[in-house]
Design a protein around this motif. Structure first.
Motif, short mmCIF file in Angstrom:
data_model
loop_
_atom_site.label_atom_id
_atom_site.label_comp_id
_atom_site.label_asym_id
_atom_site.label_seq_id
_atom_site.Cartn_x
_atom_site.Cartn_y
_atom_site.Cartn_z
N GLN A 79 0.83 -1.21 0.00
CA GLN A 79 0.00 0.00 0.00
C GLN A 79 0.86 1.26 0.00
N LEU A 80 1.92 1.25 0.79
CA LEU A 80 2.80 2.42 0.84
C LEU A 80 3.56 2.62 -0.46
N LEU A 81 4.03 1.54 -1.05
CA LEU A 81 4.73 1.66 -2.33
C LEU A 81 3.79 2.20 -3.41
N GLN A 82 2.54 1.78 -3.37
CA GLN A 82 1.56 2.30 -4.32
C GLN A 82 1.35 3.80 -4.10
N GLN A 83 1.38 4.24 -2.84
CA GLN A 83 1.25 5.67 -2.55
C GLN A 83 2.44 6.46 -3.08
N VAL A 84 3.62 5.84 -3.08
CA VAL A 84 4.79 6.48 -3.68
C VAL A 84 4.53 6.72 -5.16
N LEU A 85 4.02 5.70 -5.85
CA LEU A 85 3.79 5.81 -7.29
C LEU A 85 2.64 6.74 -7.64
N GLU A 86 1.55 6.64 -6.90
CA GLU A 86 0.34 7.38 -7.28
C GLU A 86 0.26 8.78 -6.68
#
Length: 103
Positions: A79-86
């Motif tokens: 979830q955190l890595l997705q927040q980095v991308l998005e």
């Protein structure tokens, strides 16, 4: 993986942990390069232009989130890595939030 029937020991073999280490620690890896560039503040679009392709880890994150949702799992790292991308989560924000997940 275990939620989908895999044996836990499989993740400690070359195809699991070995692949993870190779893709995340090798400066020859597109995923490593993408992470480094994102950490330096480049956008995902800029990373794709710099690397020449969209690293496989980008699409893998979305698939992992879908699987986690279907299996009722919470995967804070994904979830955190997705927040980095998005959402452009900075390295500092990432580590603060990840650290709070560990406590």
């Amino acid at each position: 993986g275990c939620a989908m029937g895999a044996e836990a020991d499989s993740f400690y073999q070359l195809s699991g942990l070995g692949d993870l280490l190779a893709t995340s620690l090798s400066d020859k890896s597109h995923n490593f390069t993408a992470g480094k560039l994102l950490g330096e503040g480049l956008s995902l679009k800029q990373v794709e232009a710099e690397v020449g392709i969209l690293p496989e880890g980008v699409n893998t994150l979305a698939v992992m989130q879908d699987i986690a949702k279907d299996k009722g799992l919470t995967l804070p790292l994904i979830q955190l890595l997705q927040q980095v991308l998005e959402h452009g989560l900075t390295p500092e924000q990432f580590f603060l939030r990840f650290n709070s997940c560990l406590q």
